[in-house]
Design an enzyme around this catalytic site. Structure first.
Site, PDB file in Angstrom:
ATOM      1  N   LEU A   3       0.863  -1.173   0.000  1.00 58.26           N
ATOM      2  CA  LEU A   3       0.000   0.000   0.000  1.00 58.26           C
ATOM      3  C   LEU A   3       0.902   1.225   0.000  1.00 58.26           C
ATOM      4  O   LEU A   3       1.968   1.226   0.630  1.00 58.26           O
ATOM      5  CB  LEU A   3      -0.895   0.038   1.246  1.00 58.26           C
ATOM      6  CG  LEU A   3      -1.978  -1.037   1.390  1.00 58.26           C
ATOM      7  CD1 LEU A   3      -2.705  -0.871   2.727  1.00 58.26           C
ATOM      8  CD2 LEU A   3      -2.976  -0.978   0.238  1.00 58.26           C
ATOM      9  N   ASP A   4       0.476   2.274  -0.684  1.00 57.50           N
ATOM     10  CA  ASP A   4       1.229   3.519  -0.636  1.00 57.50           C
ATOM     11  C   ASP A   4       1.358   3.986   0.812  1.00 57.50           C
ATOM     12  O   ASP A   4       0.463   3.728   1.639  1.00 57.50           O
ATOM     13  CB  ASP A   4       0.515   4.611  -1.440  1.00 57.50           C
ATOM     14  CG  ASP A   4       0.474   4.323  -2.924  1.00 57.50           C
ATOM     15  OD1 ASP A   4       1.302   3.516  -3.387  1.00 57.50           O
ATOM     16  OD2 ASP A   4      -0.384   4.910  -3.607  1.00 57.50           O
ATOM     17  N   ARG A   5       2.411   4.701   1.100  1.00 55.45           N
ATOM     18  CA  ARG A   5       2.643   5.171   2.469  1.00 55.45           C
ATOM     19  C   ARG A   5       1.435   5.917   3.058  1.00 55.45           C
ATOM     20  O   ARG A   5       1.053   5.657   4.201  1.00 55.45           O
ATOM     21  CB  ARG A   5       3.891   6.064   2.505  1.00 55.45           C
ATOM     22  CG  ARG A   5       4.244   6.559   3.889  1.00 55.45           C
ATOM     23  CD  ARG A   5       5.533   7.353   3.862  1.00 55.45           C
ATOM     24  NE  ARG A   5       5.973   7.728   5.197  1.00 55.45           N
ATOM     25  CZ  ARG A   5       7.131   8.317   5.467  1.00 55.45           C
ATOM     26  NH1 ARG A   5       7.963   8.613   4.482  1.00 55.45           N
ATOM     27  NH2 ARG A   5       7.462   8.623   6.715  1.00 55.45           N
ATOM     28  N   THR A  28      -1.694   5.629   2.352  1.00 57.45           N
ATOM     29  CA  THR A  28      -2.918   4.831   2.321  1.00 57.45           C
ATOM     30  C   THR A  28      -2.970   3.913   3.532  1.00 57.45           C
ATOM     31  O   THR A  28      -1.971   3.300   3.905  1.00 57.45           O
ATOM     32  CB  THR A  28      -2.981   3.987   1.036  1.00 57.45           C
ATOM     33  OG1 THR A  28      -2.847   4.844  -0.101  1.00 57.45           O
ATOM     34  CG2 THR A  28      -4.295   3.235   0.937  1.00 57.45           C
ATOM     35  N   HIS A  83       0.147   4.230  -7.322  1.00 57.90           N
ATOM     36  CA  HIS A  83      -0.738   5.387  -7.198  1.00 57.90           C
ATOM     37  C   HIS A  83      -1.938   5.286  -8.152  1.00 57.90           C
ATOM     38  O   HIS A  83      -2.482   6.313  -8.581  1.00 57.90           O
ATOM     39  CB  HIS A  83      -0.005   6.694  -7.473  1.00 57.90           C
ATOM     40  CG  HIS A  83       1.102   6.992  -6.503  1.00 57.90           C
ATOM     41  ND1 HIS A  83       1.838   8.157  -6.555  1.00 57.90           N
ATOM     42  CD2 HIS A  83       1.610   6.288  -5.468  1.00 57.90           C
ATOM     43  CE1 HIS A  83       2.764   8.153  -5.605  1.00 57.90           C
ATOM     44  NE2 HIS A  83       2.629   7.012  -4.921  1.00 57.90           N
TER      45      HIS A  83
END
Length: 258
Positions: A54-56, A58, A163
């Protein structure tokens, strides 16, 4: 300090509720920043094998394997797109009631971590399904508009580009609130000044897949945080998303076997 909350665990896999702002693994850019891999070792006492990310900024459901064979099996599921991922987000404006974004995305190259990557690679296919759950119009001016409008949107990405949801919603001219890279700074500022927003409003609320060992359908859910729950309740959106944790004795999420 981040606290690791376990959503699901058996002898092969476990899932955590990743907080917004926590890296999944060590970063060559921010070597001292906390990351989930290290915290799992520290707080839970075992090695975690990454199967997805997961993106940081999120938050939400993040699954790990407990051993390499389990990781390989679940990696195949992700590679073959046999995982159903559900996200919840807030974006600027009123989106269509539902739709499909089929818009290829170029790979995002990190200048430090991806020094040897080819920046001229062609865009890769990227598909996201979305459904608008609710809207709100706030009596707060942003730019030249006397009011500001937002949508609560459920997104099910069918591919896993970096993203992807953030870039796809921007492509629709509905950037996510709190997105400092692909979003609208004016609306981010309004949310920060009026509601104390300090995060991206993108949450991985559910992950469903066939367990590679039991062959049962496993659904792992994560609630929104109490702060997000309070914000959404203020907007009249209660009941449209996984409920937040209400006490220390309540489970942070729900995992279901079918």
């Amino acid at each position: 300090m981040y606290e690791i909350k376990v959503l699901f665990e058996d002898e092969h896999y476990f899932a955590i509720d990743k907080p917004s702002g926590l890296l999944v693994h060590p970063s060559p850019i921010e070597r001292r920043a906390p990351n989930a891999i290290a915290l799992i070792q520290e707080q839970l006492g075992f090695k975690a094998y990454t199967v997805h990310r997961l993106d940081r900024p999120t938050s939400g459901v993040l699954v790990f394997a407990k051993h390499s064979e389990a990781a390989n099996r679940l990696n195949i599921c992700f590679a073959e797109r046999r995982i159903e991922k559900t996200y919840l987000c807030v974006c600027r404006g009123y989106t269509d009631e539902e739709g499909i974004v089929d818009h290829p995305l170029k790979e995002i190259i990190d200048k430090v971590a991806d020094k040897k990557a080819n920046p001229n690679k062609p865009p890769k296919d990227a598909v996201s399904y979305y459904k608008r759950l609710a809207t709100v119009e706030l009596p707060i001016p942003v730019s030249q508009h006397p009011t500001s409008r937002y949508s609560l949107v459920e997104v099910k990405p069918k591919t896993g580009r970096k993203h992807q949801i953030r870039r796809h919603l921007k492509h629709l001219f509905h950037p996510l609130v709190g997105d400092t890279k692909h979003g609208d700074g004016r609306h981010n500022t309004m949310f920060r000044d009026n509601f104390g927003l300090d995060r991206l409003l993108l949450m991985a609320t559910e992950l469903t897949f066939i367990h590679p060992y039991t062959e049962q359908v496993l659904t792992i859910k994560a609630p929104v945080t109490p702060w997000v729950d309070q914000l959404f309740t203020r907007f009249g959106w209660q009941g449209l998303y996984p409920a937040a944790e209400v006490s220390a004795d309540m489970p942070a999420s729900e995992a279901e076997l079918h």
